[in-house]
Write an enzyme that holds these catalytic residues in place. Structure first.
Site, short mmCIF file in Angstrom:
data_model
loop_
_atom_site.label_atom_id
_atom_site.label_comp_id
_atom_site.label_asym_id
_atom_site.label_seq_id
_atom_site.Cartn_x
_atom_site.Cartn_y
_atom_site.Cartn_z
N THR A 1 34.16 11.54 37.60
CA THR A 1 32.79 12.16 37.98
C THR A 1 32.22 11.94 36.50
OG1 THR A 1 33.68 13.48 39.58
CG2 THR A 1 31.42 14.06 38.43
N TYR B 1 -10.47 -5.19 6.49
CA TYR B 1 -9.50 -4.52 6.30
C TYR B 1 -8.75 -4.47 4.81
CZ TYR B 1 -5.21 -1.55 7.41
OH TYR B 1 -4.38 -0.56 7.29
N GLU C 1 0.76 -1.26 0.07
CA GLU C 1 -0.04 0.02 0.10
C GLU C 1 0.88 1.22 0.07
OE1 GLU C 1 -2.61 -0.13 3.37
OE2 GLU C 1 -3.65 -2.03 2.74
N HIS D 1 1.31 -5.02 4.30
CA HIS D 1 0.69 -5.65 5.34
C HIS D 1 0.85 -7.36 5.08
CE1 HIS D 1 -1.48 -2.36 7.25
NE2 HIS D 1 -1.52 -1.87 6.05
#
Length: 776
Positions: free
Chosen positions: A430, A211, A108, A117
């Site tokens: 440090t 879908y 897509e 997908h």
């Protein structure tokens, strides 16, 4: 003629859905590059498609173009690559080249990315391994796309812009095999009660029906759906589009899409008439419900929270969601909610209570190491990491130190619950300690000034920072418990004593913490038990002022690499580094013989054994590759077609969990130096092993032939020198030496001498000529 996919009537279970994105941000602006790389030969048709009229107007040219671009456009190529990669993944899961599974892929064109997908179901894929398989799936998809690009490379060399996309695909593939997906692949997930995400199984047929199928066709962002979709196959209410669909290896053609959906609705997926309604139809009268009576009960009704309690609950949820740990985080993240709670009676105290509850929740759920990874996930260790460089400068193996820090922060180092950075000023103590505690964020500090409540700030913390530690007899006993990870009770101001759980401690000091001061006496009675609880690193080399601060992200990169590579337990640490006992003074690193550098040249990566930087090659021509030339901007179309460049310098500069191979350092003859042969000792030192590639073999043969020529010509020069009469030469005075060195005395008294030429122009002597070639 393409065959359309038949209607799928059963889908293998369990089924999951993935989304794979094409890793190129500006693909819409440079769409022509995708045409030429993935679908060569379709450029003319895609340009003609832009000028076609949309339906309902009849345009025969449009129909011919869409028929020609059926499965040849780049969207179809991307869907095919995803299908082949998913089939390979399922074959690996089922350990067979012909897996039994169902796969649906649909590419897509989204608003930001070109994506695909993937619906996959079958044996071998479960809720536990579906999420972990994302990196493997991404690597397989990128491998298919790069293989498609190499087919074009066999016909013609890449253009510079095409080469950039090709090397981007190769880099994403390498990172995927290392476990880093970079948000280029996603899986549908759900969140459990503890907030952890897990893979969500789906109903594939209903997902396909609702879908995947009801979408209109769009194969180019420069076109429109009403141009790419015929009127007979137009979905009226659909607002989303697709480019190409593949169902179990066969394409779903556009003119069969509506019929496929209708057959799926009527025959495959059960409708309302077949659902369980107590034997009645979907639209029949519902069964009658008898009279219901409320049963009186003495039980109290559910408690309803008031406004103040709801605000506290909302603030607690915000702290958990956004990782808010201090008041300043609340001000920047949710000021409106903070103001509403401040307006309540005793609002400041309520906010402290909410933060305290959140601290308790975080300390119960995470350790200092896991919370550091939670705040900085998926970090990739690079060779320019300042934490790596600092530890190398101080003489330690950074991977061994990172392994020890992981064990301490994860509470797996036994009695040694403390890491102490000791040394003079400006050595990075440090700097390193601050980066660790700021990466964890939820830390407490020890305060010497408040002598009655030294550890007041250490409760409900993931880590303790003791800056400029000084041991006093007033707090040496609770300090021994805290440094050793033993639970003890500490005094808190205006409150009762509280229980302090095991909390890792980071110390940075230039004092002797094993000497206990009390009054005017110094005692060493506690030195032995303190040394058993402390792991000390001695930083003795001062850093340059331009070294810079170590960021928490760099600490997270180093620790995450060590956590993924090693077993972060006391037993695993001792087995990995061959230690019978972890000493108080941390052992120094032992660099590999070829890695002794000045810790400046780091582009080739780091060694996974000693942690040192891999050496550079002295012959830049031998290891010049296409990727480095492309990124630097000097693009050569002839070299862009060389696919061997993907394994050279570009991979060495992108450091991941697979380190670059070590290379032999071969010195090249300087251009300005005279031609001279290598000495025998230098030649033997350089070539202690066989050449490993064609370039080293070429250099070996050249140096061997040059050495053979020098060996033959040496007796002739000696005979010529013996035949010539030697005249005694007077020793030069200081003035003559100055003239030889290029320095002449000035004509005016009191002025400095004049330099005539530079030392670089002096020709090397015969004794030094043999050292210019063949050695470092």
């Amino acid at each position: 003629m393409a065959f359309s996919a038949p209607v799928i009537r059963a889908f293998s279970q369990p089924a999951f859905t993935y989304v794979v994105k094409f890793p190129y941000e500006n693909w819409k602006e440079e769409e022509h590059l995708l045409w030429s790389l993935l679908a060569p030969g379709t450029e003319r048709l895609m340009i003609q498609l832009r000028n076609c009229a949309p339906h309902p107007e009849d345009d025969p040219v449009r129909e011919d173009i869409l028929c020609s671009l059926a499965d040849q456009h780049y969207g179809a190529i991307f869907a095919k690559a995803c299908y082949i990669a998913t089939t390979t993944l399922m074959g690996q899961k089922q350990r067979t080249p012909f897996p039994r599974c169902d796969i649906i892929c649909q590419s897509e064109i989204g608003s930001e990315h070109l994506h695909c997908h993937i619906l996959v179901g079958g044996a071998g894929l479960s809720k536990r391994n579906a999420k972990i398989s994302r990196a493997t799936l991404l690597g397989l998809v990128m491998a298919e796309l790069t293989q498609r690009c190499k087919q074009l490379l066999a016909l013609r060399p890449f253009e510079p812009a095409e080469a950039n996309i090709f090397h981007l695909l190769k880099r994403i593939e390498r990172e995927a095999w290392s476990g880093h997906t970079g948000n280029w692949v996603q899986i549908l997930q759900y969140k459990d009660k503890r907030g952890d995400l897990h893979a969500q199984p789906i109903d594939p047929l209903r997902f396909l029906k609702h879908y995947i199928l009801p979408k209109n066709r769009l194969i180019s962002p420069s076109s429109k759906p009403d141009v790419c979709t015929t009127p007979d196959n137009w979905f009226i209410l659909a607002d989303k589009t697709y480019a190409h669909t593949i169902i179990n290896g066969l394409p779903l053609l556009e003119h069969n899409r509506k019929a496929y959906l209708q057959e799926l609705e009527s025959e495959v997926i059960p409708g309302p008439s077949t659902m369980a309604f107590g034997g009645r139809g979907a639209w029949e009268q519902l069964p009658e419900v008898g009279e219901q009576r409320l049963i009186t009960s003495n039980a109290s009704t559910a408690y309803k929270a008031n406004k103040k309690e709801k605000l506290m609950l909302n603030l607690l949820d915000k702290c958990d969601e956004l990782n808010l740990l201090v008041y300043e985080d609340l001000v920047s993240a949710c000021p409106d909610l903070l103001l509403m709670l401040e307006g309540q009676p005793g609002g400041a105290r309520l906010i402290e209570q909410v933060l305290g509850m959140h601290h308790i929740k975080v300390c119960a759920k995470y350790t200092a190491l896991t919370f550091l990874f939670h705040l900085h996930p998926d970090q990739l260790l690079t060779s320019n990491n300042k934490a790596l460089k600092l530890l190398l400068i101080q003489g330690y193996n950074p991977l061994q130190v990172g392994h020890a820090i992981c064990c301490v922060l994860n509470k797996q180092m036994g009695k040694q619950n403390t890491i102490c950075f000791y040394g003079p000023a400006s050595t990075g103590k440090t700097n390193f300690a601050k980066a660790i505690v700021q990466g964890v964020r939820l830390y407490g500090c020890v305060n010497h000034l408040n002598k009655g409540f030294v550890f007041n700030d250490c409760r409900q913390r993931l880590i303790i920072w003791w800056e400029e530690c000084l041991m006093h007899q007033d707090w040496v006993e609770p300090a021994k418990c805290i440094l050793g990870g033993t639970e003890c009770r500490i005094d808190v101001k205006h409150k009762d004593s509280v229980l302090l759980q095991q909390t890792p401690v980071i110390i940075s000091t230039n004092h002797d913490i094993y000497s206990v001061v009390g009054g005017n006496t110094v005692s060493h009675v506690h030195a032995a038990p303190l040394k058993e609880r402390v792991l000390q690193l001695n930083f003795m080399k001062q850093l340059p002022q331009t070294f810079g601060e170590i960021s928490p992200v760099e600490i997270a990169e180093l620790l995450q690499w060590c956590f993924n590579e090693y077993e972060c337990t006391l037993t695993g640490f001792k087995q990995k580094w061959n230690l019978d006992k972890v000493p108080n003074s941390f052992p120094l690193g032992d660099l590999c013989p070829t890695h002794s550098q000045d810790y400046t040249l780091h582009e080739n990566g780091f060694c996974t054994d000693c942690g040192g930087y891999l050496p550079h090659s002295a012959d830049d021509f031998v290891y010049t590759d296409v990727a480095s030339e492309t990124t630097s901007g000097d693009c050569d179309p002839g070299n862009l077609g060389d696919t061997d460049g993907e394994d050279s310098k570009s991979e060495a500069s992108e450091v991941d969990f697979r380190p670059s191979k070590k290379r032999r350092v071969i010195s090249a003859t300087p251009p300005s130096s005279p031609v001279s042969g290598p000495s025998l000792s230098t030649f033997l030192d350089t070539w202690q092993s066989q050449p490993r590639d064609e370039d080293e073999l070429r250099i070996y043969e050249e140096q061997a032939s040059q050495l053979q020529k020098n060996t033959k010509s040496t007796p002739e020069r000696e005979e010529a020198q013996l035949g010539e009469p030697q005249e005694p030469q007077p020793e030069p005075d200081p003035t003559a030496w100055g003239e030889k060195l290029g320095v002449c005395s000035s004509q005016q008294p009191g002025e400095p001498p004049v330099v005539l030429y530079c030392f670089e122009d002096l020709r090397p002597s015969d004794e030094d000529e043999g050292e210019n070639i063949g050695g470092e």
